[in-house]
Design a protein around this motif. Structure first.
Motif, PDB file in Angstrom:
ATOM      1  N   ASP A   1       0.856  -1.184   0.000  1.00 17.81           N
ATOM      2  CA  ASP A   1       0.000   0.000   0.000  1.00 17.81           C
ATOM      3  C   ASP A   1       0.888   1.227   0.000  1.00 17.81           C
ATOM      4  O   ASP A   1       1.727   1.388   0.868  1.00 17.81           O
ATOM      5  CB  ASP A   1      -0.883   0.025   1.256  1.00 17.81           C
ATOM      6  N   THR A   2       0.722   2.058  -0.998  1.00 18.52           N
ATOM      7  CA  THR A   2       1.478   3.299  -1.041  1.00 18.52           C
ATOM      8  C   THR A   2       0.532   4.462  -0.856  1.00 18.52           C
ATOM      9  O   THR A   2      -0.578   4.451  -1.347  1.00 18.52           O
ATOM     10  CB  THR A   2       2.211   3.482  -2.376  1.00 18.52           C
ATOM     11  N   THR A   3       1.013   5.435  -0.157  1.00 14.71           N
ATOM     12  CA  THR A   3       0.224   6.627   0.061  1.00 14.71           C
ATOM     13  C   THR A   3       0.873   7.769  -0.698  1.00 14.71           C
ATOM     14  O   THR A   3       2.082   7.906  -0.696  1.00 14.71           O
ATOM     15  CB  THR A   3       0.179   6.954   1.563  1.00 14.71           C
ATOM     16  N   TYR A   4       0.039   8.566  -1.333  1.00 15.43           N
ATOM     17  CA  TYR A   4       0.529   9.698  -2.114  1.00 15.43           C
ATOM     18  C   TYR A   4       0.138  11.004  -1.437  1.00 15.43           C
ATOM     19  O   TYR A   4      -0.894  11.108  -0.801  1.00 15.43           O
ATOM     20  CB  TYR A   4      -0.048   9.652  -3.533  1.00 15.43           C
ATOM     21  N   THR A   5       1.005  11.992  -1.611  1.00 17.30           N
ATOM     22  CA  THR A   5       0.798  13.315  -1.037  1.00 17.30           C
ATOM     23  C   THR A   5       0.842  14.354  -2.151  1.00 17.30           C
ATOM     24  O   THR A   5       1.705  14.288  -3.030  1.00 17.30           O
ATOM     25  CB  THR A   5       1.903  13.629  -0.006  1.00 17.30           C
ATOM     26  N   LYS A   6      -0.084  15.310  -2.083  1.00 20.56           N
ATOM     27  CA  LYS A   6      -0.059  16.409  -3.054  1.00 20.56           C
ATOM     28  C   LYS A   6       1.136  17.282  -2.728  1.00 20.56           C
ATOM     29  O   LYS A   6       1.303  17.755  -1.611  1.00 20.56           O
ATOM     30  CB  LYS A   6      -1.348  17.221  -2.994  1.00 20.56           C
TER      31      LYS A   6
END
Length: 78
Positions: A3-8
Motif C-alpha cells: 500500500d502506497t500513500t501519495y501526497t499532493k
C-alpha cells in the motif's frame, strides 16, 4: 502488494505542472497528475478552473520531491 500513500506536492497551471513533472521524472520520481477539469470535461460537466492540475508523489519519494519542487519554484520566481 504494498500500500502506497501519495501526497499532493504541487498545484498550478498545466505548463508549470508539466515543468515540475519533467524535473521529477529526470530524478527518477514517478508522479501522478490529477486534472479535475479534464475529468469533468470528459464526463460532460463544466469545470471552474481550466488547466489547473495537482501533482502527487509517493510518500517514499516525498523528501527528494520536495527539494526538486522548491528548486522549480525558486527558478520561476527569479
Amino acid at each position: 502488494m504494498s500500500d502506497t500513500t501519495y501526497t499532493k506536492i504541487f498545484s498550478g497551471s498545466f505548463i508549470i505542472v508539466q515543468l515540475a513533472l519533467d524535473r521529477l521524472k529526470g530524478a527518477g520520481i514517478n508522479a501522478i497528475v490529477k486534472d479535475e477539469s479534464e475529468s469533468g470535461r470528459l464526463a460532460g460537466f463544466g469545470a471552474s478552473i481550466q488547466g489547473y492540475q495537482e501533482l502527487y508523489v509517493s510518500n517514499e519519494e516525498l523528501a527528494q520531491a520536495k527539494t526538486i519542487i522548491t528548486s522549480v519554484k525558486e527558478e520561476l520566481e527569479s
